[in-house]
Design a protein around this motif. Structure first.
Motif, PDB file in Angstrom:
ATOM      1  N   GLU A   1      -6.549  14.383  -0.790  1.00 46.12           N
ATOM      2  CA  GLU A   1      -7.400  15.396  -1.345  1.00 46.12           C
ATOM      3  C   GLU A   1      -8.146  16.306  -0.140  1.00 46.12           C
ATOM      4  N   LYS A   2      -7.925  15.749   1.105  1.00 43.49           N
ATOM      5  CA  LYS A   2      -8.615  16.327   2.243  1.00 43.49           C
ATOM      6  C   LYS A   2      -7.816  17.695   2.830  1.00 43.49           C
TER       7      LYS A   2
ATOM      8  N   ILE B   1      -7.372  20.097   6.002  1.00 44.63           N
ATOM      9  CA  ILE B   1      -7.916  20.402   7.436  1.00 44.63           C
ATOM     10  C   ILE B   1      -7.075  21.765   7.999  1.00 44.63           C
ATOM     11  N   SER B   2      -7.912  22.436   8.511  1.00 45.06           N
ATOM     12  CA  SER B   2      -7.392  23.892   8.782  1.00 45.06           C
ATOM     13  C   SER B   2      -7.972  24.202  10.081  1.00 45.06           C
ATOM     14  N   THR B   3      -7.333  24.381  11.245  1.00 41.13           N
ATOM     15  CA  THR B   3      -7.976  24.412  12.497  1.00 41.13           C
ATOM     16  C   THR B   3      -6.886  25.304  13.267  1.00 41.13           C
ATOM     17  N   GLU B   4      -7.639  25.895  14.450  1.00 47.38           N
ATOM     18  CA  GLU B   4      -7.021  26.948  15.265  1.00 47.38           C
ATOM     19  C   GLU B   4      -5.871  26.568  16.228  1.00 47.38           C
ATOM     20  N   SER B   5      -6.130  25.158  16.584  1.00 44.73           N
ATOM     21  CA  SER B   5      -5.132  24.519  17.806  1.00 44.73           C
ATOM     22  C   SER B   5      -4.748  23.095  17.524  1.00 44.73           C
ATOM     23  N   LEU B   6      -3.917  22.765  17.919  1.00 45.79           N
ATOM     24  CA  LEU B   6      -3.263  21.431  17.815  1.00 45.79           C
ATOM     25  C   LEU B   6      -4.441  20.541  18.384  1.00 45.79           C
ATOM     26  N   ASP B   7      -4.971  20.802  19.325  1.00 47.33           N
ATOM     27  CA  ASP B   7      -6.156  19.862  19.760  1.00 47.33           C
ATOM     28  C   ASP B   7      -7.291  19.646  18.828  1.00 47.33           C
ATOM     29  N   GLU B   8      -7.437  20.801  18.214  1.00 43.84           N
ATOM     30  CA  GLU B   8      -8.375  20.677  17.223  1.00 43.84           C
ATOM     31  C   GLU B   8      -7.997  19.688  15.868  1.00 43.84           C
ATOM     32  N   PHE B   9      -6.772  20.074  15.686  1.00 41.22           N
ATOM     33  CA  PHE B   9      -6.172  19.422  14.517  1.00 41.22           C
ATOM     34  C   PHE B   9      -6.105  17.631  14.717  1.00 41.22           C
ATOM     35  N   ILE B  10      -5.944  17.442  16.086  1.00 40.71           N
ATOM     36  CA  ILE B  10      -6.054  15.730  16.484  1.00 40.71           C
ATOM     37  C   ILE B  10      -7.439  15.623  16.262  1.00 40.71           C
ATOM     38  N   LYS B  11      -8.369  16.217  16.629  1.00 37.27           N
ATOM     39  CA  LYS B  11      -9.865  15.612  16.583  1.00 37.27           C
ATOM     40  C   LYS B  11     -10.275  15.662  15.194  1.00 37.27           C
ATOM     41  N   ALA B  12      -9.672  16.550  14.242  1.00 30.99           N
ATOM     42  CA  ALA B  12      -9.991  16.497  12.682  1.00 30.99           C
ATOM     43  C   ALA B  12      -9.398  15.402  12.209  1.00 30.99           C
ATOM     44  N   LEU B  13      -8.394  14.849  12.563  1.00 33.91           N
ATOM     45  CA  LEU B  13      -7.569  13.532  12.010  1.00 33.91           C
ATOM     46  C   LEU B  13      -8.650  12.361  12.630  1.00 33.91           C
ATOM     47  N   GLU B  14      -8.734  12.463  13.774  1.00 31.18           N
ATOM     48  CA  GLU B  14      -9.657  11.176  14.188  1.00 31.18           C
ATOM     49  C   GLU B  14     -11.015  11.441  13.689  1.00 31.18           C
ATOM     50  N   GLY B  15     -11.824  12.379  13.301  1.00 31.87           N
ATOM     51  CA  GLY B  15     -13.077  12.413  12.751  1.00 31.87           C
ATOM     52  C   GLY B  15     -13.171  12.162  11.326  1.00 31.87           C
TER      53      GLY B  15
ATOM     54  N   MET C   1       0.840  -1.205  -0.183  1.00 29.30           N
ATOM     55  CA  MET C   1      -0.105   0.130  -0.213  1.00 29.30           C
ATOM     56  C   MET C   1       1.021   1.273  -0.031  1.00 29.30           C
ATOM     57  N   VAL C   2       0.500   2.047  -0.974  1.00 30.64           N
ATOM     58  CA  VAL C   2       1.391   3.566  -0.907  1.00 30.64           C
ATOM     59  C   VAL C   2       0.935   4.431   0.180  1.00 30.64           C
ATOM     60  N   PRO C   3       1.975   4.977   0.762  1.00 29.75           N
ATOM     61  CA  PRO C   3       1.358   5.867   1.824  1.00 29.75           C
ATOM     62  C   PRO C   3       0.700   7.317   1.216  1.00 29.75           C
ATOM     63  N   VAL C   4      -0.297   7.748   1.720  1.00 26.78           N
ATOM     64  CA  VAL C   4      -0.915   9.059   1.491  1.00 26.78           C
ATOM     65  C   VAL C   4      -0.106  10.280   1.851  1.00 26.78           C
ATOM     66  N   LYS C   5       0.214  11.202   1.219  1.00 27.16           N
ATOM     67  CA  LYS C   5       1.004  12.161   1.248  1.00 27.16           C
ATOM     68  C   LYS C   5       0.303  13.178   1.971  1.00 27.16           C
ATOM     69  N   ALA C   6       0.957  13.754   2.977  1.00 20.20           N
ATOM     70  CA  ALA C   6       0.493  14.822   3.973  1.00 20.20           C
ATOM     71  C   ALA C   6       1.427  16.271   3.764  1.00 20.20           C
ATOM     72  N   GLU C   7       0.706  17.259   3.312  1.00 23.24           N
ATOM     73  CA  GLU C   7       1.528  18.457   3.287  1.00 23.24           C
ATOM     74  C   GLU C   7       1.256  19.345   4.180  1.00 23.24           C
ATOM     75  N   ILE C   8       2.246  19.941   4.999  1.00 25.57           N
ATOM     76  CA  ILE C   8       2.072  20.840   5.994  1.00 25.57           C
ATOM     77  C   ILE C   8       2.692  22.312   5.497  1.00 25.57           C
ATOM     78  N   CYS C   9       1.814  23.189   5.863  1.00 21.97           N
ATOM     79  CA  CYS C   9       2.390  24.550   5.828  1.00 21.97           C
ATOM     80  C   CYS C   9       3.246  24.862   6.850  1.00 21.97           C
ATOM     81  N   GLU C  10       4.592  25.123   6.445  1.00 25.35           N
ATOM     82  CA  GLU C  10       5.567  25.415   7.499  1.00 25.35           C
ATOM     83  C   GLU C  10       5.334  26.606   8.308  1.00 25.35           C
ATOM     84  N   TYR C  11       4.836  27.627   7.451  1.00 24.62           N
ATOM     85  CA  TYR C  11       4.618  29.014   8.093  1.00 24.62           C
ATOM     86  C   TYR C  11       3.229  28.781   9.334  1.00 24.62           C
TER      87      TYR C  11
END
Length: 71
Positions: free
Chosen positions: A54-55, A57-71, A1-11
Protein backbone atom coordinates in the motif's frame (compact mmCIF):
# COMPACT_ATOMS: atom_id res chain seq x y z
CA UNK A 1 4.97 -15.64 5.01
CA UNK A 2 3.83 -14.31 1.64
CA UNK A 3 6.27 -11.80 0.11
CA UNK A 4 5.00 -8.25 -0.36
CA UNK A 5 4.72 -7.16 -3.99
CA UNK A 6 6.83 -4.20 -5.10
CA UNK A 7 5.85 -2.58 -8.41
CA UNK A 8 8.43 -0.50 -10.24
CA UNK A 9 7.56 1.99 -12.97
CA UNK A 10 9.96 0.96 -15.75
CA UNK A 11 9.88 4.38 -17.41
CA UNK A 12 10.53 6.38 -14.26
CA UNK A 13 13.26 4.05 -12.98
CA UNK A 14 15.25 4.56 -16.16
CA UNK A 15 18.92 3.67 -15.75
CA UNK A 16 18.32 2.77 -12.09
CA UNK A 17 15.94 -0.10 -12.91
CA UNK A 18 18.45 -2.92 -12.42
CA UNK A 19 19.75 -1.50 -9.16
CA UNK A 20 16.22 -0.90 -7.80
CA UNK A 21 15.19 -4.46 -8.68
CA UNK A 22 18.28 -5.79 -6.94
CA UNK A 23 17.71 -3.72 -3.79
CA UNK A 24 14.06 -4.73 -3.50
CA UNK A 25 14.75 -8.38 -4.29
CA UNK A 26 17.49 -8.55 -1.66
CA UNK A 27 14.99 -7.28 0.92
CA UNK A 28 12.58 -10.10 0.13
CA UNK A 29 10.05 -8.23 -2.00
CA UNK A 30 8.32 -9.88 -4.95
CA UNK A 31 9.43 -7.45 -7.65
CA UNK A 32 7.26 -6.64 -10.66
CA UNK A 33 8.35 -4.20 -13.38
CA UNK A 34 5.48 -2.49 -15.17
CA UNK A 35 5.57 -0.01 -18.03
CA UNK A 36 3.56 2.44 -15.96
CA UNK A 37 2.08 2.03 -12.49
CA UNK A 38 0.13 5.30 -12.62
CA UNK A 39 2.14 7.25 -10.06
CA UNK A 40 3.21 9.83 -12.65
CA UNK A 41 -0.27 11.33 -12.33
CA UNK A 42 0.41 11.87 -8.63
CA UNK A 43 4.16 12.56 -8.59
CA UNK A 44 6.42 14.07 -11.22
CA UNK A 45 7.46 11.83 -14.08
CA UNK A 46 11.16 11.07 -14.11
CA UNK A 47 11.28 10.39 -10.38
CA UNK A 48 11.84 6.88 -9.04
CA UNK A 49 8.24 5.75 -8.50
CA UNK A 50 7.63 2.47 -6.69
CA UNK A 51 4.58 0.95 -4.98
CA UNK A 52 5.30 -1.54 -2.19
CA UNK A 53 2.07 -3.06 -0.97
CA UNK A 54 0.00 0.00 0.00
CA UNK A 55 3.04 2.28 0.36
CA UNK A 56 4.09 4.62 -2.43
CA UNK A 57 7.68 5.82 -2.76
CA UNK A 58 8.60 8.66 -5.10
CA UNK A 59 12.13 10.04 -4.93
CA UNK A 60 14.46 12.08 -7.11
CA UNK A 61 17.53 9.89 -6.69
CA UNK A 62 18.63 6.35 -5.91
CA UNK A 63 20.15 7.51 -2.62
CA UNK A 64 16.80 9.04 -1.58
CA UNK A 65 15.05 5.81 -2.59
CA UNK A 66 17.33 3.73 -0.35
CA UNK A 67 16.74 6.12 2.56
CA UNK A 68 12.96 5.96 2.00
CA UNK A 69 13.11 2.14 2.15
CA UNK A 70 15.04 2.26 5.40
CA UNK A 71 12.82 4.91 7.01
Amino acid sequence: MVPVKAEICEYCAGNNLGRIKSILGSRGYEVEVTGCIGLCAKYACGRINVRIGEKEISTESLDEFIKALEG
